[in-house]
Design a protein around this motif. Structure first.
Motif, PDB file in Angstrom:
ATOM      1  N   ASP A 121       0.805  -1.219   0.000  1.00  0.00           N
ATOM      2  CA  ASP A 121       0.000   0.000   0.000  1.00  0.00           C
ATOM      3  C   ASP A 121       0.840   1.272   0.000  1.00  0.00           C
ATOM      4  O   ASP A 121       0.321   2.360   0.271  1.00  0.00           O
ATOM      5  CB  ASP A 121      -0.963   0.012   1.196  1.00  0.00           C
ATOM      6  CG  ASP A 121      -0.239   0.082   2.535  1.00  0.00           C
ATOM      7  OD1 ASP A 121       1.004  -0.084   2.573  1.00  0.00           O
ATOM      8  OD2 ASP A 121      -0.920   0.301   3.563  1.00  0.00           O
ATOM      9  N   THR A 122       2.124   1.154  -0.307  1.00  0.00           N
ATOM     10  CA  THR A 122       3.027   2.299  -0.294  1.00  0.00           C
ATOM     11  C   THR A 122       3.597   2.523  -1.689  1.00  0.00           C
ATOM     12  O   THR A 122       3.977   1.562  -2.369  1.00  0.00           O
ATOM     13  CB  THR A 122       4.170   2.097   0.710  1.00  0.00           C
ATOM     14  OG1 THR A 122       3.611   1.783   1.996  1.00  0.00           O
ATOM     15  CG2 THR A 122       5.024   3.345   0.832  1.00  0.00           C
ATOM     16  N   TYR A 123       3.687   3.794  -2.092  1.00  0.00           N
ATOM     17  CA  TYR A 123       4.112   4.163  -3.435  1.00  0.00           C
ATOM     18  C   TYR A 123       5.096   5.314  -3.345  1.00  0.00           C
ATOM     19  O   TYR A 123       4.999   6.160  -2.444  1.00  0.00           O
ATOM     20  CB  TYR A 123       2.896   4.536  -4.288  1.00  0.00           C
ATOM     21  CG  TYR A 123       1.943   3.380  -4.417  1.00  0.00           C
ATOM     22  CD1 TYR A 123       2.008   2.514  -5.497  1.00  0.00           C
ATOM     23  CD2 TYR A 123       1.027   3.101  -3.392  1.00  0.00           C
ATOM     24  CE1 TYR A 123       1.171   1.416  -5.579  1.00  0.00           C
ATOM     25  CE2 TYR A 123       0.194   1.997  -3.469  1.00  0.00           C
ATOM     26  CZ  TYR A 123       0.272   1.155  -4.556  1.00  0.00           C
ATOM     27  OH  TYR A 123      -0.533   0.045  -4.636  1.00  0.00           O
ATOM     28  N   ALA A 124       6.049   5.341  -4.275  1.00  0.00           N
ATOM     29  CA  ALA A 124       7.042   6.409  -4.328  1.00  0.00           C
ATOM     30  C   ALA A 124       6.919   7.126  -5.660  1.00  0.00           C
ATOM     31  O   ALA A 124       6.802   6.492  -6.717  1.00  0.00           O
ATOM     32  CB  ALA A 124       8.453   5.852  -4.153  1.00  0.00           C
ATOM     33  N   LEU A 125       6.973   8.442  -5.598  1.00  0.00           N
ATOM     34  CA  LEU A 125       6.841   9.279  -6.783  1.00  0.00           C
ATOM     35  C   LEU A 125       8.061  10.184  -6.905  1.00  0.00           C
ATOM     36  O   LEU A 125       8.372  10.955  -5.997  1.00  0.00           O
ATOM     37  CB  LEU A 125       5.587  10.150  -6.683  1.00  0.00           C
ATOM     38  CG  LEU A 125       5.409  11.220  -7.766  1.00  0.00           C
ATOM     39  CD1 LEU A 125       5.188  10.579  -9.124  1.00  0.00           C
ATOM     40  CD2 LEU A 125       4.266  12.168  -7.410  1.00  0.00           C
ATOM     41  N   ALA A 126       8.757  10.086  -8.034  1.00  0.00           N
ATOM     42  CA  ALA A 126       9.799  11.045  -8.386  1.00  0.00           C
ATOM     43  C   ALA A 126       9.181  12.064  -9.328  1.00  0.00           C
ATOM     44  O   ALA A 126       8.511  11.696 -10.293  1.00  0.00           O
ATOM     45  CB  ALA A 126      10.974  10.344  -9.048  1.00  0.00           C
ATOM     46  N   TYR A 127       9.420  13.349  -9.036  1.00  0.00           N
ATOM     47  CA  TYR A 127       8.821  14.391  -9.887  1.00  0.00           C
ATOM     48  C   TYR A 127       9.617  15.679  -9.770  1.00  0.00           C
ATOM     49  O   TYR A 127      10.471  15.847  -8.885  1.00  0.00           O
ATOM     50  CB  TYR A 127       7.356  14.612  -9.518  1.00  0.00           C
ATOM     51  CG  TYR A 127       7.112  15.331  -8.214  1.00  0.00           C
ATOM     52  CD1 TYR A 127       6.836  16.707  -8.185  1.00  0.00           C
ATOM     53  CD2 TYR A 127       7.144  14.650  -7.001  1.00  0.00           C
ATOM     54  CE1 TYR A 127       6.600  17.372  -7.000  1.00  0.00           C
ATOM     55  CE2 TYR A 127       6.919  15.307  -5.807  1.00  0.00           C
ATOM     56  CZ  TYR A 127       6.643  16.669  -5.804  1.00  0.00           C
ATOM     57  OH  TYR A 127       6.418  17.329  -4.614  1.00  0.00           O
ATOM     58  N   ALA A 128       9.337  16.611 -10.689  1.00  0.00           N
ATOM     59  CA  ALA A 128       9.906  17.947 -10.641  1.00  0.00           C
ATOM     60  C   ALA A 128       8.895  18.875  -9.989  1.00  0.00           C
ATOM     61  O   ALA A 128       7.777  19.033 -10.477  1.00  0.00           O
ATOM     62  CB  ALA A 128      10.252  18.442 -12.045  1.00  0.00           C
ATOM     63  N   GLY A 129       9.300  19.478  -8.865  1.00  0.00           N
ATOM     64  CA  GLY A 129       8.413  20.355  -8.124  1.00  0.00           C
ATOM     65  C   GLY A 129       8.732  21.820  -8.367  1.00  0.00           C
ATOM     66  O   GLY A 129       9.054  22.226  -9.490  1.00  0.00           O
ATOM     67  N   THR A 130       8.645  22.623  -7.313  1.00  0.00           N
ATOM     68  CA  THR A 130       8.895  24.062  -7.409  1.00  0.00           C
ATOM     69  C   THR A 130      10.228  24.357  -8.076  1.00  0.00           C
ATOM     70  O   THR A 130      11.252  23.760  -7.738  1.00  0.00           O
ATOM     71  CB  THR A 130       8.884  24.681  -5.998  1.00  0.00           C
ATOM     72  OG1 THR A 130       7.622  24.403  -5.380  1.00  0.00           O
ATOM     73  CG2 THR A 130       9.095  26.181  -6.059  1.00  0.00           C
ATOM     74  N   ASP A 131      10.205  25.264  -9.053  1.00  0.00           N
ATOM     75  CA  ASP A 131      11.406  25.645  -9.804  1.00  0.00           C
ATOM     76  C   ASP A 131      12.064  24.454 -10.501  1.00  0.00           C
ATOM     77  O   ASP A 131      13.268  24.473 -10.779  1.00  0.00           O
ATOM     78  CB  ASP A 131      12.432  26.335  -8.893  1.00  0.00           C
ATOM     79  CG  ASP A 131      11.913  27.628  -8.302  1.00  0.00           C
ATOM     80  OD1 ASP A 131      11.165  28.337  -9.016  1.00  0.00           O
ATOM     81  OD2 ASP A 131      12.226  27.930  -7.129  1.00  0.00           O
ATOM     82  N   ASN A 132      11.263  23.397 -10.771  1.00  0.00           N
ATOM     83  CA  ASN A 132      11.755  22.159 -11.387  1.00  0.00           C
ATOM     84  C   ASN A 132      12.775  21.439 -10.518  1.00  0.00           C
ATOM     85  O   ASN A 132      13.569  20.630 -11.018  1.00  0.00           O
ATOM     86  CB  ASN A 132      12.340  22.416 -12.779  1.00  0.00           C
ATOM     87  CG  ASN A 132      11.275  22.370 -13.858  1.00  0.00           C
ATOM     88  OD1 ASN A 132      10.178  21.851 -13.655  1.00  0.00           O
ATOM     89  ND2 ASN A 132      11.579  22.916 -15.012  1.00  0.00           N
ATOM     90  N   ASP A 133      12.789  21.720  -9.202  1.00  0.00           N
ATOM     91  CA  ASP A 133      13.663  20.978  -8.292  1.00  0.00           C
ATOM     92  C   ASP A 133      13.226  19.520  -8.230  1.00  0.00           C
ATOM     93  O   ASP A 133      12.075  19.177  -8.513  1.00  0.00           O
ATOM     94  CB  ASP A 133      13.617  21.584  -6.884  1.00  0.00           C
ATOM     95  CG  ASP A 133      14.222  22.980  -6.823  1.00  0.00           C
ATOM     96  OD1 ASP A 133      14.711  23.458  -7.862  1.00  0.00           O
ATOM     97  OD2 ASP A 133      14.196  23.575  -5.731  1.00  0.00           O
ATOM     98  N   GLY A 134      14.159  18.652  -7.843  1.00  0.00           N
ATOM     99  CA  GLY A 134      13.880  17.225  -7.804  1.00  0.00           C
ATOM    100  C   GLY A 134      13.337  16.769  -6.464  1.00  0.00           C
ATOM    101  O   GLY A 134      13.940  17.028  -5.413  1.00  0.00           O
ATOM    102  N   TYR A 135      12.212  16.062  -6.476  1.00  0.00           N
ATOM    103  CA  TYR A 135      11.568  15.554  -5.264  1.00  0.00           C
ATOM    104  C   TYR A 135      11.301  14.056  -5.386  1.00  0.00           C
ATOM    105  O   TYR A 135      11.009  13.548  -6.474  1.00  0.00           O
ATOM    106  CB  TYR A 135      10.225  16.254  -5.024  1.00  0.00           C
ATOM    107  CG  TYR A 135      10.326  17.690  -4.598  1.00  0.00           C
ATOM    108  CD1 TYR A 135      10.217  18.049  -3.260  1.00  0.00           C
ATOM    109  CD2 TYR A 135      10.524  18.701  -5.535  1.00  0.00           C
ATOM    110  CE1 TYR A 135      10.302  19.378  -2.866  1.00  0.00           C
ATOM    111  CE2 TYR A 135      10.610  20.035  -5.150  1.00  0.00           C
ATOM    112  CZ  TYR A 135      10.493  20.367  -3.812  1.00  0.00           C
ATOM    113  OH  TYR A 135      10.591  21.683  -3.429  1.00  0.00           O
ATOM    114  N   ILE A 136      11.359  13.374  -4.243  1.00  0.00           N
ATOM    115  CA  ILE A 136      10.775  12.040  -4.101  1.00  0.00           C
ATOM    116  C   ILE A 136       9.814  12.103  -2.929  1.00  0.00           C
ATOM    117  O   ILE A 136      10.180  12.540  -1.827  1.00  0.00           O
ATOM    118  CB  ILE A 136      11.826  10.948  -3.888  1.00  0.00           C
ATOM    119  CG1 ILE A 136      12.636  10.742  -5.169  1.00  0.00           C
ATOM    120  CG2 ILE A 136      11.161   9.636  -3.471  1.00  0.00           C
ATOM    121  CD1 ILE A 136      13.586   9.569  -5.123  1.00  0.00           C
TER     122      ILE A 136
END
Length: 370
Positions: free
Chosen positions: A263-278
């Motif tokens: 039931d756990t999921y990880a998302l890599a994405y570009a957030g504010t100012d295209n910074d890298g988030y997980i």
């Protein structure tokens, strides 16, 4: 120019870098080191929007935008010891344009490919022999002529002949559409369609949660980051949005969503100012609850063109375009409940460019990165 590298458990051993336009490379992880075994420059013109699938034990197919921005699919055999990669066959499946490929297996020798071109959003079926020696275009369906070529597809299998596609349609609104595809690929039929976001719906990453529940990470209104869940019947006839969470009120682009545990999921994405988030989430099996658990800003400069893959039970590798759009690979440990995300190591493998990433697992310790 594209470069390839690999790493295991955050320790990087780089044997060789080869500048290329479109490269198919086999890599292996062994203990705490990484070794490049072989590489093949299969397209000297272009190699964008890659999507790779395994055909049989030693055969692989890759769909991409090649010469003239046309759509190409090629097959390769990889030797058992991984020391050689041989191109077997190629087919130009679209002579106009192909962008944002998403390839999935239908049956033992049939594959469905969603992509965008000048006409709109298309899906085609291809047959590929087990040894990769023959590739045939079986059918093509223009399913949305109002969509632009920037469809940002993500296709998944629902059951033996039913498929669900998340894409950006007219006005870049968010759509999920289901199709039935015959085993031989000769017929592709649209079954149902849901416009789940009337403002925006691109940078899609769609995965299965349970037998009839699916989770979609996408960029919604004002490019904010959303996770939405849907139930899709096995025949594709009904698509129902269950829940939605706006997890980032600024930006949520270049999504890559994977499952961590039940039931756990990880998302890599570009957030504010295209910074890298997980960011990690828990999603109930019926999709009714979506809860953000933890978030890590792993790159404070840039984190676009993400492709996230699981290495072992708690280790994950992320390929992305970082500072100056250079190519980076970073490893993380993520606890089973998603409560801790720890960066282990990061390596700048390409000091020129690192766009269009696609990393896939070949076997227990071998990975391919384009």
């Amino acid at each position: 120019m594209y470069y390839i590298s690999i790493r295991e458990k955050g320790v990087f051993t780089i044997n060789k870098f080869i500048p290329i336009n479109s490269l198919f490379v086999l890599l292996t992880f062994s203990g705490l080191s990484a070794q490049e075994l072989a590489s093949l420059e299969h397209d000297i013109s272009s190699g964008l929007y890659n999507s790779t699938v395994q055909v049989d034990s030693d055969t692989y197919a890759i769909a991409h935008q090649g010469q003239g921005q046309d759509g190409w699919i090629e097959t390769f055999t990889v030797s058992a010891d991984g020391t050689s990669i041989t191109e077997v066959a190629r087919l130009e499946y679209d002579t106009q344009k192909s962008k944002w490929s998403s390839l999935v297996q239908v049956d033992s020798d049939t594959y469905a490919l969603a992509y965008g071109n000048n006409n709109g959003a298309q899906i085609c079926a291809l047959t590929i022999s087990a040894d990769g020696s023959t590739i045939t275009l079986a059918q093509t369906l223009l399913h949305d002529s109002d969509a632009s070529q920037e469809v940002k597809n993500s296709i998944v299998k629902v059951d033996s002949d039913t498929y669900a596609l998340a894409y950006a349609g007219n006005g870049e609104d968010g759509f999920i559409t289901t199709f039935t595809i015959s085993a031989d690929g000769s017929t592709i039929t649209e079954v149902a369609s849901l416009e789940h976001d009337t403002q925006h719906g691109d940078w899609n990453s769609l995965i299965q949660v349970d037998s009839d529940t699916y989770a979609l990470a996408y960029a919604g209104d004002d490019a904010d980051g959303y996770i939405a869940t849907f139930t899709i019947s096995s025949d594709g006839a009904t698509i129902t949005e269950v829940a939605s969470l706006e997890h980032d009120t600024d930006t949520g682009k270049y999504n890559s969503l994977i499952q961590v545990d039940s039931d756990t999921y990880a998302l890599a994405y570009a957030g504010t100012d295209n910074d890298g988030y997980i960011t990690t989430f828990t999603i109930s099996s019926d999709g009714a609850t979506i809860t953000e658990v933890a978030s890590l800003e792993h790159d404070t400069d840039n984190g676009t063109w993400n492709s996230l893959v699981q290495v072992d039970s708690d280790t994950y590798a992320l390929t992305y375009a970082g500072t100056d759009n250079d190519g980076y690979i970073t490893t993380f440990t993520i606890s089973a409940d998603g409560s801790t995300i720890t960066e282990v190591a990061s390596f700048e493998h390409d000091a020129s460019n690192g766009e269009g990433n696609s990393i896939v697992q070949v076997d227990a310790d071998t990975y391919v990165l384009g």
